[in-house]
Design an enzyme around this catalytic site. Structure first.
Site, PDB file in Angstrom:
ATOM      1  N   HIS A  10      44.578  66.961  11.770  1.00  0.00           N
ATOM      2  CA  HIS A  10      45.004  65.582  11.467  1.00  0.00           C
ATOM      3  C   HIS A  10      44.096  64.568  12.151  1.00  0.00           C
ATOM      4  CE1 HIS A  10      48.817  66.891   9.715  1.00  0.00           C
ATOM      5  NE2 HIS A  10      48.925  67.727  10.738  1.00  0.00           N
ATOM      6  N   ASP A  67      42.819  61.681  24.327  1.00  0.00           N
ATOM      7  CA  ASP A  67      44.160  62.091  24.713  1.00  0.00           C
ATOM      8  C   ASP A  67      45.069  60.917  24.417  1.00  0.00           C
ATOM      9  OD1 ASP A  67      45.741  64.236  25.592  1.00  0.00           O
ATOM     10  OD2 ASP A  67      46.047  63.271  27.522  1.00  0.00           O
ATOM     11  N   TYR A 149      54.517  62.028  16.255  1.00  0.00           N
ATOM     12  CA  TYR A 149      55.655  61.110  16.329  1.00  0.00           C
ATOM     13  C   TYR A 149      55.603  60.028  15.243  1.00  0.00           C
ATOM     14  CZ  TYR A 149      56.472  62.970  21.098  1.00  0.00           C
ATOM     15  OH  TYR A 149      56.728  63.768  22.195  1.00  0.00           O
ATOM     16  N   ASP A 150      54.697  60.124  14.285  1.00  0.00           N
ATOM     17  CA  ASP A 150      54.528  59.066  13.281  1.00  0.00           C
ATOM     18  C   ASP A 150      55.829  58.622  12.600  1.00  0.00           C
ATOM     19  OD1 ASP A 150      51.855  58.577  13.676  1.00  0.00           O
ATOM     20  OD2 ASP A 150      51.148  59.750  11.964  1.00  0.00           O
TER      21      ASP A 150
HETATM   22  P1  IMP Z   1      47.318  64.811  22.214  1.00  0.00           P
HETATM   23  O1  IMP Z   1      46.429  63.632  22.247  1.00  0.00           O
HETATM   24  O2  IMP Z   1      46.864  65.800  21.197  1.00  0.00           O
HETATM   25  O3  IMP Z   1      47.555  65.408  23.577  1.00  0.00           O
HETATM   26  O4  IMP Z   1      48.701  64.290  21.659  1.00  0.00           O
HETATM   27  C1  IMP Z   1      49.832  64.093  22.449  1.00  0.00           C
HETATM   28  C2  IMP Z   1      51.082  64.044  21.582  1.00  0.00           C
HETATM   29  O5  IMP Z   1      51.099  62.831  20.866  1.00  0.00           O
HETATM   30  C3  IMP Z   1      51.210  65.164  20.558  1.00  0.00           C
HETATM   31  O6  IMP Z   1      52.579  65.520  20.481  1.00  0.00           O
HETATM   32  C4  IMP Z   1      50.752  64.536  19.282  1.00  0.00           C
HETATM   33  O7  IMP Z   1      51.405  65.109  18.163  1.00  0.00           O
HETATM   34  C5  IMP Z   1      51.162  63.093  19.485  1.00  0.00           C
HETATM   35  N1  IMP Z   1      50.235  62.203  18.797  1.00  0.00           N
HETATM   36  C6  IMP Z   1      48.900  62.053  19.047  1.00  0.00           C
HETATM   37  N2  IMP Z   1      48.371  61.163  18.197  1.00  0.00           N
HETATM   38  C7  IMP Z   1      49.392  60.755  17.387  1.00  0.00           C
HETATM   39  C8  IMP Z   1      49.465  59.851  16.294  1.00  0.00           C
HETATM   40  O8  IMP Z   1      48.488  59.237  15.843  1.00  0.00           O
HETATM   41  N3  IMP Z   1      50.688  59.689  15.737  1.00  0.00           N
HETATM   42  C9  IMP Z   1      51.795  60.340  16.171  1.00  0.00           C
HETATM   43  N4  IMP Z   1      51.784  61.213  17.168  1.00  0.00           N
HETATM   44  C10 IMP Z   1      50.572  61.408  17.783  1.00  0.00           C
END
Ligand code: IMP
Length: 188
Positions: A10, A67, A149-150
């Protein structure tokens, strides 16, 4: 060529959509890196730097890593850097959203923000940029697009729609990652 230190399909799709022509991006698997890089820092900055350094040190390539955390005001900024593991290790986005909705039950203050930090290492030099989008936590999931979390995040500038109810272009134009990528493009 720049490595984007992720194998999250994604995120890759979003970032490739946002890139200016001429910048080629390779994912971790495309450079032969199948490691699940440990994210052991307690800040977004720290984790982004850890991931970028891992690739730079082992592969000697220019790299950026991101991150992201969802920071909820009434929860003192949680889940923040622990957003991916909010429902515990091995749980998916559905479980994370369910926990957050549970924590927020009956809360009037639903203010929240997404924050993305990107660390980039080029020619051995590390820099970080960030992107923020302010909004609120919905009372139930809305829409089916996007990821993470969209469905429960409603940005202030989206006419009341959640990120999961927007097209990819609409989300990218105002999202945390879109803004961090714009800052990154300014830098390179
Ligand atoms: P990470 O950056 O991959 O560590 O993401 C941390 C958390 O935030 C994960 O649960 C991702 O699914 C969520 N997350 C990261 N980017 C997005 C986004 O653009 N939309 C919704 N959730 C996100």
């Amino acid at each position: 060529m720049l490595v984007f230190a992720t194998n999250n399909a994604h995120k890759l799709r979003e970032v490739r959509q946002m890139l200016t022509d001429g910048v080629e991006i390779k994912s971790l698997s495309e450079i032969g890196c199948d490691a699940d890089i440990p994210e052991t820092a307690d800040t977004l900055e720290g984790n982004a730097e850890l991931k970028a350094r891992y690739v730079s040190e082992r592969f000697g390539l220019d790299v950026f890593a991101d991150d992201t955390g969802l920071e909820v005001e009434v929860l003192g900024g949680a889940p923040g850097v622990y957003s991916a593991r909010y429902a515990g290790p091995g749980h998916d986005s559905e479980a994370n959203m369910a926990r957050l909705l549970r924590e927020m039950e009956g809360q009037e203050n639903r203010r929240a923000r997404f924050r993305t930090v990107i660390a980039i290492i080029r020619n051995g030099e590390i820099r970080t940029v960030e992107g923020i989008v302010n909004g609120k936590i919905a009372t139930e999931p809305l829409g089916t697009d996007g990821f993470g979390y969209d469905p429960i995040f409603i940005p202030d500038e989206g006419n009341g729609r959640s990120f999961a109810e927007m097209t990819a272009d609409e989300k990218n134009a105002l999202s945390h990652r879109g803004r961090a990528m714009a800052a990154l493009m300014n830098l390179i």
